[in-house]
Design a protein around this motif. Structure first.
Motif, short mmCIF file in Angstrom:
data_model
loop_
_atom_site.label_atom_id
_atom_site.label_comp_id
_atom_site.label_asym_id
_atom_site.label_seq_id
_atom_site.Cartn_x
_atom_site.Cartn_y
_atom_site.Cartn_z
N LEU A 99 51.22 46.55 25.40
CA LEU A 99 51.50 45.14 25.12
C LEU A 99 51.48 44.32 26.40
N ASP A 100 50.77 43.19 26.37
CA ASP A 100 50.71 42.25 27.50
C ASP A 100 50.89 40.86 26.91
N ALA A 101 52.04 40.23 27.16
CA ALA A 101 52.35 38.93 26.58
C ALA A 101 52.65 37.92 27.67
N SER A 102 52.24 36.68 27.45
CA SER A 102 52.48 35.63 28.43
C SER A 102 52.56 34.28 27.74
N VAL A 103 53.19 33.32 28.41
CA VAL A 103 53.27 31.93 27.93
C VAL A 103 52.71 31.04 29.02
N ASP A 104 51.62 30.37 28.74
CA ASP A 104 50.91 29.55 29.73
C ASP A 104 50.68 30.31 31.04
N GLY A 105 50.36 31.60 30.92
CA GLY A 105 50.08 32.43 32.08
C GLY A 105 51.29 33.08 32.71
N ARG A 106 52.50 32.72 32.27
CA ARG A 106 53.71 33.35 32.81
C ARG A 106 53.98 34.64 32.05
N PRO A 107 53.88 35.82 32.71
CA PRO A 107 54.08 37.08 32.00
C PRO A 107 55.50 37.21 31.47
N LEU A 108 55.63 37.74 30.26
CA LEU A 108 56.93 38.06 29.70
C LEU A 108 57.29 39.50 30.09
N PRO A 109 58.57 39.78 30.35
CA PRO A 109 58.97 41.10 30.85
C PRO A 109 59.01 42.16 29.76
N VAL A 110 57.87 42.39 29.14
CA VAL A 110 57.74 43.42 28.10
C VAL A 110 56.44 44.17 28.31
N GLY A 111 56.32 45.35 27.67
CA GLY A 111 55.08 46.09 27.74
C GLY A 111 54.64 46.39 29.15
N LEU A 112 53.46 45.90 29.52
CA LEU A 112 52.89 46.15 30.84
C LEU A 112 53.76 45.61 31.95
N HIS A 113 54.55 44.57 31.68
CA HIS A 113 55.35 43.92 32.72
C HIS A 113 56.82 44.35 32.67
N ARG A 114 57.11 45.37 31.89
CA ARG A 114 58.50 45.78 31.75
C ARG A 114 58.91 46.82 32.78
N GLY A 115 57.97 47.58 33.29
CA GLY A 115 58.30 48.64 34.23
C GLY A 115 58.88 49.83 33.52
N ALA A 116 59.70 50.60 34.23
CA ALA A 116 60.21 51.86 33.69
C ALA A 116 61.56 51.71 33.00
N ARG A 117 61.94 50.51 32.65
CA ARG A 117 63.27 50.29 32.07
C ARG A 117 63.44 51.05 30.76
N ALA A 118 64.57 51.71 30.63
CA ALA A 118 64.87 52.44 29.40
C ALA A 118 65.63 51.53 28.45
N GLY A 119 65.53 51.83 27.15
CA GLY A 119 66.30 51.10 26.17
C GLY A 119 65.72 49.73 25.86
N SER A 120 66.50 48.94 25.13
CA SER A 120 66.05 47.62 24.71
C SER A 120 66.19 46.61 25.85
N THR A 121 65.54 45.47 25.67
CA THR A 121 65.61 44.43 26.69
C THR A 121 65.80 43.08 26.03
N GLY A 122 66.56 42.22 26.68
CA GLY A 122 66.77 40.87 26.19
C GLY A 122 66.46 39.86 27.26
#
Length: 340
Positions: A99-122
């Protein structure tokens, strides 16, 4: 009166025991697709399955919209849609690396931009003007999430104009603020992803209750926003790269000097980036992210000792003190799914 905008119930099984899927025709029939407000590439045959799973979008009341998703992509797809000004509260229970998601080019911290974080994210993001949301997902990507979008007018009506209760992130365009969803809230959101057999009236009451719970918890625990207006583009890229390195090495002993060296900037310059964007030092940011990871491990059933070690604490007592200061509950309570 609340109003269903889009509903796709597809996790039921047909008489042959196979899961049903969402065909491309479902999107072709949307007025936003026909007007160009929503696009999907590549364009598929009308009967071609696009997703398998379930998603719902509901306008619960004026200025308050809930979007719940539990889907798996059946193709490599890119979707784009225009978003009117608003403030979005996101809770991702699961998001694949495809998953690669962005808003007007600003990456959202999910999928490819989430890194190695475990568990859910808010996290929460504000957009003060009309923007373009872009989502790219590889075949097989699983996404389970809830998004509550509110208008800026709704925020003012709910909290009061110029209220200090309105998150600072709501005042910045494309600012991102992170928060750590509680075990209780994640369980409530998981309930949104399953059909409610009690009837439409009860289901709507549940949906609105969970949506308001999500907003209330996020507002109460949001971190200072990562703004884009206070930093030059080069600095914003350096900060994003620094966060990516930190996420990939949360379980290692990453020195601030080492991080600065990899970014080819000075330690003082790196500290300034985090002070401006997160209101804390690099060390404090790393410590908080490790505590987030420790909480995720506890809620997955790991022992307090294992979670303390993952967070870099050799003393369980020191770990418990830091954990309670950040989350307002003990590690044992987090492991048992209890809330204060």
């Amino acid at each position: 009166m609340s109003e269903d905008v889009t509903t796709a119930f597809t996790r039921t099984r047909d008489s042959g025991g196979q899961r049903r899927s969402i065909p491309f025709s479902f999107f072709e029939q949307s007025p936003r697709f026909r007007s160009g407000e929503h696009t999907i590439e590549p364009v598929l045959a009308s009967d071609e399955p696009v997703l398998i799973g379930r998603f719902r979008t509901l306008r619960l009341r004026e200025g308050l919209i809930l979007h719940a998703t539990d889907t798996e992509d059946l193709h490599d797809l890119t979707t784009c849609t225009n978003l009117d000004p608003g403030f979005g509260f996101y809770l991702f229970i699961e998001d694949g690396e495809g998953l690669d998601a962005s808003v007007d080019g600003r990456p959202l911290p999910v999928g490819l931009h989430r890194g190695a974080r475990a568990g859910s994210t808010g996290f929460a993001m504000s957009w003060r003007a009309r923007v373009r949301f872009r989502r790219r997902a590889a075949r097989g990507t699983r996404v389970r999430k809830a998004l509550v979008t509110v208008s800026h007018e709704w925020l003012e009506q709910t909290f009061g104009r110029h209220s200090v209760a309105i998150p600072p992130a709501a005042l910045e365009h494309l600012a991102i603020s992170r928060w750590s969803p509680s075990y209780r809230l994640r369980k409530l959101v998981e309930g949104l992803l399953e059909p409610d057999l009690r009837g439409d009236a009860v289901s709507r009451l549940r949906d609105e209750s969970v949506a308001l719970d999500l907003v209330a918890e996020a507002v109460a625990t949001l971190e200072p926003p990562t703004g884009v207006t206070a930093l030059r583009r080069t600095e914003a890229l350096q900060l994003s790269r620094a966060r990516d390195i930190i996420e990939a090495r949360l379980s290692t002993d990453l020195a601030v000097a080492t991080l600065a060296g990899e970014l080819a900037i000075g330690v003082s310059a790196l500290q300034r980036l985090f002070r401006v964007s997160h209101g804390c030092s690099v060390y404090e940011y790393i410590r908080d992210r490790r505590l987030d990871q420790a909480r995720a491990l506890l809620e997955q059933g790991q022992s307090v000792t294992a979670a303390a070690e993952a967070a870099g604490y050799s003393s369980p007592a020191n770990f418990a003190t830091a954990f309670r200061r950040k989350f307002g509950l003990t590690p044992t309570m987090a492991r048992e799914g209890l809330q204060v």
